[in-house]
Enzyme design. Structure first.
Site, PDB file in Angstrom:
ATOM      1  N   GLU A 441     -28.618   0.023   9.146  1.00  0.00           N
ATOM      2  CA  GLU A 441     -27.583   0.857   9.606  1.00  0.00           C
ATOM      3  C   GLU A 441     -27.366   0.305  10.977  1.00  0.00           C
ATOM      4  O   GLU A 441     -27.151  -0.252  11.976  1.00  0.00           O
ATOM      5  CB  GLU A 441     -27.559   1.565  10.410  1.00  0.00           C
ATOM      6  CG  GLU A 441     -26.873   2.942  10.967  1.00  0.00           C
ATOM      7  CD  GLU A 441     -27.083   4.208  11.107  1.00  0.00           C
ATOM      8  OE1 GLU A 441     -28.083   4.409  11.807  1.00  0.00           O
ATOM      9  OE2 GLU A 441     -25.922   5.042  12.021  1.00  0.00           O
ATOM     10  N   ASP A 514     -30.365   4.665  13.330  1.00  0.00           N
ATOM     11  CA  ASP A 514     -29.699   5.502  15.451  1.00  0.00           C
ATOM     12  C   ASP A 514     -31.479   6.608  15.402  1.00  0.00           C
ATOM     13  O   ASP A 514     -31.093   7.371  13.694  1.00  0.00           O
ATOM     14  CB  ASP A 514     -29.079   5.362  15.362  1.00  0.00           C
ATOM     15  CG  ASP A 514     -28.465   4.405  15.422  1.00  0.00           C
ATOM     16  OD1 ASP A 514     -29.148   2.882  15.705  1.00  0.00           O
ATOM     17  OD2 ASP A 514     -26.865   4.179  15.538  1.00  0.00           O
ATOM     18  N   ASP A 516     -30.014   9.417  16.007  1.00  0.00           N
ATOM     19  CA  ASP A 516     -29.246  10.643  16.020  1.00  0.00           C
ATOM     20  C   ASP A 516     -28.826  10.916  14.561  1.00  0.00           C
ATOM     21  O   ASP A 516     -29.508  10.989  13.254  1.00  0.00           O
ATOM     22  CB  ASP A 516     -27.956  10.591  16.500  1.00  0.00           C
ATOM     23  CG  ASP A 516     -26.662   8.964  15.642  1.00  0.00           C
ATOM     24  OD1 ASP A 516     -27.897   8.413  14.619  1.00  0.00           O
ATOM     25  OD2 ASP A 516     -26.557   8.575  16.689  1.00  0.00           O
ATOM     26  N   ASP A 518     -26.659  11.225  12.325  1.00  0.00           N
ATOM     27  CA  ASP A 518     -26.230  10.191  11.348  1.00  0.00           C
ATOM     28  C   ASP A 518     -26.960   8.919  10.688  1.00  0.00           C
ATOM     29  O   ASP A 518     -27.345   8.859   9.642  1.00  0.00           O
ATOM     30  CB  ASP A 518     -24.616   8.371  12.706  1.00  0.00           C
ATOM     31  CG  ASP A 518     -23.554   9.249  11.795  1.00  0.00           C
ATOM     32  OD1 ASP A 518     -23.603  10.398  11.145  1.00  0.00           O
ATOM     33  OD2 ASP A 518     -22.875   8.823  11.878  1.00  0.00           O
TER      34      ASP A 518
END
Ligand code: 28F
Length: 655
Positions: A441, A514, A516, A518
């Protein structure tokens, strides 16, 4: 009462000890899967009793000490003394490997695979088993234990005493409590979700049977759950289509029996089309999911194509000059569940979940050919039949457009090969058996990964934007999307019907995103893409998720990494005066750190993506990726404590 051991008994005990020597041969593994298999063995016996019409309720309770209790209200295992073995029927069932009658396909017919190998295996691999039988006003009990003698030899599944009458009762049925042996299993803690999902599935497959599940290890309102579906497979299909838009009100349902007696094959089908494009056919044999499909699915598909084409010609949707529509066209947006009951089943395939019996194909073809046409022809069902035909005609047009787009894309990719592969930093080695593809990503993390990797066998594909949500798109749009195209090109396998596992250029395809929201979203989008277009990549175990650390703990020159909060707590307990860094994203790590924590096979931890419960994944994929907003919102708020795709990843096993 004293149990006088006979020569026969000694032979029996040796039988059970054989199970201890090779547990994997009897229950598949000694990991979490094998542990749950123990429970399914016992539950299967209760389900058989219900399937034969003698039990209507089955309850499963996980006790606080991790022992599990299964109870049914059937006839109870026979308590009479076995003529030859001179022990009670209960003792026969729990001590004789492949005890006659119930498990050998003869008297009961439907039993197979790993399932149904029996209660004696569970006994052999348990610390203790307690069986209570309630029948004809009386309650009986027997206990078995496994123990180590003074020579260190393990004796397994030994009865304390013969079956004992312990009181009177008005109830009827069998109740079994067992504690899997810690000396055998890596873990003896059953997973609440795994058990709940399988019981729900069994409830769909066995209509009208009440499944009650209690987990005494928890104290919230979800401690007890009940599953009972009067509609059976029809309810199952309705559930699978719950967050999609069906093309007709009620699922189609039919069943039939092919052949007679013990050889008779019971075929049951429920199906309903929705306005989406995905094909979701779930099949079972004797309640066992056949994830890899097999002869019964092949039969279903070929008969469906034939019956539907015949129908289209009869009503003039297809003219004489028109070519027949393809099977795929009739399966666009189709959700179907196919369930067979038959004896002597044979499994094949990578994970032994593919049905191999050739007679199953004939059976399904025959039942579909007999039962489906009258439903389509029924004037009351005109809407339904028209909707299916209409959908298929549109699918055929789109398929033709896609074919053109695809050959265009092929041409295009030939032309643009340079910029397309330009995104990919390939590895120098050419060995597909060891090469790894990291899908990373973000450009900055991609940059670190390119510098930090071992370029001999690790390739990096950075993703600029979010990959396309393929759930809402037809093939041609997927092919137009840059991120999707670069993944397809990198894999080398092709997609959809063209998928060829043997052309895969990497042994591991690793998603690196990641930790998180997203990142979770990107992961879900990628997994959806793999699930829809390259499913075999997942089922054959090639897809992984990388696990970057969440924290860096530094004391002086020493650096430690923690991958979750629990690990951090453990790490920081002993040390004082350290600095703590919380990584917000992969991009915060420099190439060396990324190599050390996430890329280096020596240190990294990967999570392999598996699909145990394809029906559940299917439901979740549409729920999270589909276009109905309300249920998705509900789902996310309900599960606000974990980030939304973690539930998709629940299907994932840590290696
Ligand atoms: C909690 C798990 O195991 N239920 C079972 C029965 C009922 C019969 C049976 C079982 C006969 C010849 C073996 C009763 N009456 N629940 C269960 N319920 N096993 S297991 O028979 C065992 C076979 O050898 C049963 C008449 N016939 C069968």
């Amino acid at each position: 009462m004293q149990h006088n051991y006979t020569v026969d008994d000694i032979r029996v005990m040796e039988g059970l000890e054989a199970v201890r020597v090779r547990p994997g041969m009897y229950i598949g593994s000694t990991g979490s899967r094998g542990l749950h298999h123990m429970l399914w063995e016992i539950v299967d016996n209760a389900v058989d009793e219900a399937a034969n019409g003698y039990a209507s309720e089955i309850s499963v309770t996980i006790n606080k000490d991790n022992s599990v209790t299964v109870e049914d209200n059937g006839r109870g295992i026979p308590v009479g003394i076995h003529e030859k073995l001179h022990i009670s029927g209960v003792e026969v069932v729990y001590t004789q490997l492949h005890a006659g009658g119930k498990f050998d396909n003869e008297a009961y017919g439907y039993s197979g695979g790993l399932h149904g190998v029996g209660a004696s295996v569970v006994n052999a691999l348990s610390e203790f088993v307690e069986v209570e039988v309630a029948t004809a006003g009386k309650l009986y009990r027997i206990r078995f234990r496994s123990y180590e003698d003074s020579d260190g030899k393990i004796h397994s599944g030994v009865a304390d005493a013969p079956l004992e009458e312990i009181g009177r009762t008005r109830r009827q049925g069998t109740k079994v409590t067992f504690l899997p042996d810690k000396r055998v299993f890596e873990t003896v803690e059953m997973n609440n979700e795994v058990v709940a999902k399988r019981l729900r599935e069994l409830a769909y497959l066995n209509k009208g049977v009440l499944f009650r599940f209690t987990d005494l290890r928890r104290r919230d309102e979800d401690r007890t759950r009940e599953y009972k579906y009067e509609g059976g497979l029809v309810d199952f299909v309705t559930y699978l289509n719950a967050d999609k838009t069906p093309l007709y009100q009620e699922p189609i349902y039919f069943r039939g029996i092919y052949g007679t007696g013990k050889e008779g094959i019971i075929v049951e089908v429920a199906m309903q089309h929705n306005d989406g494009y995905a094909e979701s056919v779930f099949s079972y044999v004797n309640n066992i999911p056949t994830t890899e499909g097999g002869t019964h699915e092949t039969g279903f598909k070929s008969a469906l194509t034939k019956v539907m084409n015949d129908y289209c010609r009869r009503v003039g949707i297809l003219k004489d000059k028109d070519a027949s529509l393809s099977g795929e066209d009739f399966r666009e947006g189709l959700t179907a569940v196919l369930s067979l009951k038959m004896s002597s089943i044979q499994f094949e395939g990578q994970t032994k979940t593919k049905l191999g019996n050739t007679e199953a194909r004939t059976a399904v073809e025959s039942v579909v050919t007999d039962e489906l046409p009258p439903i389509l022809e029924n004037l009351k069902n005109a809407d339904l039949s028209n909707a299916i035909a209409d959908k298929a005609v549109k699918a055929a047009r789109a398929r033709e457009a896609a074919r053109k787009a695809k050959s265009m894309a092929r041409e295009k990719s030939k032309l643009e090969n340079a910029p397309l592969v330009g995104k990919l930093s390939s590895c120098t080695g050419r060995n597909a058996e060891i090469n790894e593809l990291f899908i990373v990503e973000g450009d900055s993390a991609g940059g670190s990964a390119k510098q930090g990797r071992d370029r001999r066998f690790q390739a990096i594909l950075p993703l600029r934007g979010k990959p396309l949500n393929v759930e809402k798109r037809r093939l041609e749009q997927v092919l137009e999307n840059d991120e999707c195209r670069s993944i397809i090109t990198a894999l080398g396998t092709g997609i959809g019907e063209d998928f060829e596992l043997k052309n895969l250029k990497y042994n591991k395809v690793i998603i690196l995103s990641d930790a998180d929201q997203d990142g979770a979203h990107i992961r879900a989008l990628l997994l959806t893409f793999f699930y829809r277009y390259t499913r075999e990549l997942i089922t054959s175990g090639h897809v992984y998720m990388g696990m970057p650390p969440l924290y860096k703990v530094q004391k002086g020159k020493e650096v430690f990494y923690a991958y979750d909060d629990a690990e951090l707590n453990k790490l920081t307990k002993g040390i004082k005066g350290y600095t703590l860094q919380r990584y917000k994203g992969l991009g915060e790590m420099n190439p060396e750190q990324l190599w050390e924590t996430t890329l280096n096979p020596e240190n990294r931890s990967l999570v392999q993506v598996t699909i145990d419960d394809a029906a559940y994944v299917e439901h979740l994929v549409t729920l999270l990726m589909g276009d109905k907003v309300a249920p998705r919102k509900e789902y996310i708020t309900e599960h606000a404590d974990f980030n939304k795709v973690d539930t998709f990843e629940e299907r994932i096993k840590t290696e």
